[in-house]
Design an enzyme around this catalytic site. Sequence first.
Site, mmCIF file in Angstrom:
data_model
loop_
_atom_site.group_PDB
_atom_site.id
_atom_site.type_symbol
_atom_site.label_atom_id
_atom_site.label_comp_id
_atom_site.label_asym_id
_atom_site.label_seq_id
_atom_site.Cartn_x
_atom_site.Cartn_y
_atom_site.Cartn_z
ATOM 1 N N ASP A 258 0.813 -1.212 0.000
ATOM 2 C CA ASP A 258 0.000 0.000 0.000
ATOM 3 C C ASP A 258 0.852 1.271 0.000
ATOM 4 O OD1 ASP A 258 -2.320 -1.568 0.072
ATOM 5 O OD2 ASP A 258 -2.284 -1.678 2.258
ATOM 6 N N CYS B 75 10.510 -4.261 11.805
ATOM 7 C CA CYS B 75 9.227 -4.828 11.394
ATOM 8 C C CYS B 75 8.117 -4.243 12.269
ATOM 9 C CB CYS B 75 9.253 -6.346 11.521
ATOM 10 S SG CYS B 75 7.710 -7.126 11.015
ATOM 11 N N HIS C 228 5.151 -12.432 7.664
ATOM 12 C CA HIS C 228 5.090 -11.948 6.287
ATOM 13 C C HIS C 228 6.476 -11.571 5.790
ATOM 14 C CE1 HIS C 228 5.272 -8.095 8.421
ATOM 15 N NE2 HIS C 228 5.585 -7.512 7.264
#
Length: 354
Positions: A83, A165, A171
């Site tokens: 995104d 992270c 992920h």
Amino acid sequence: MSGKQDVSFDPKEHQHLRYNPLRDSWVLVSAHRMKRPWAGQVERPPEEHIPRYDPNNPLCPGNKRANGKGNPDYDSTFVFENDFPALQPDAPDPGSDQDPLFQSKAARGVCKVMCFHPWSDVTLPLMKKEEVVNVIDKWAELVEELGTIYPWVQIFENKGAMMGCSNPHPHCQVWASNFLPNEPALSDRCQRAYYEKHGEPMLLQYAKREAEKKERVVVESSDWLAVVPYWATWPYQTLLLPRRHVLRISDLTTEEREGLAAIMKRLLTKYDNLFEVSFPYSMGWHGAPTGPYLKEDNSHWQLHAHYYPPLLRSATVKKFMVGYEMLAQEQRDLTPEQAAEKLRNLPEEHYKTR
């Protein structure tokens, strides 16, 4: 004559330099520094109690992300366009500038996020082997798909807040670019030079030699080998290598992918068991370039994965790459052999499942 007695060299006691043939650089090894007391920064240990599903986590199945798009109720891997991408496919060209001090070039590409699993409270070593195989299959699929267009496809995982992270959901990211980034470009030059001089891929020969020596091997199987490399910079850095000549992750056979899943689980379980914590690291795959390079001879390349974990003394004390490391050269505080022995001797049953 000086009054000094001859002292035989001991790598665990005496500083020395080691050559990294993948980067054409040297690493300073100063194992005696581990004896110094630590009074510096102490990190917060990673969060161990993560909910399996969090309605506010944008990576969980069925949840909405920041851009308003909703995730499907996925039950395996899930890939979506980042995104907030660092690379976009339609960025304008800055134009050519011949000034040697102020050069710029076009940078285009795509950035994807890949969720490993629908649950937030699992990591790769705690996933089932077949679930890790699904991750590997999706990696291979993305390299093949994006590699038809882009020269470089970088798969990487930043695990843990210590590595930047921001989301605990398991992920990784996949960035494809219209240029060959600095690290793979350097690796390409070094592997090519070695191949032209010795007639064999550097890392294929290296894997054979490490398998014979054993002293830096952490885990191994018939198809794979994980070692703390001779030239490691990070304390418990590892290099994961196939035993046969493989150019890209998409070239792995079904059996090799299953073997990779198994050895990844073993390696990452040992990482977690070292300080009984979900071990932070940055990792990534390097293989032969793609895009226009698919038509070229890339025999000098060998597929490999780098794991760069920051922890040094405990779950809360990390290695800082500052000062000398930033301004002079890389330096490490224990020998790769010591690190490999510690990891090798750890159990292969995860501390959370004992």
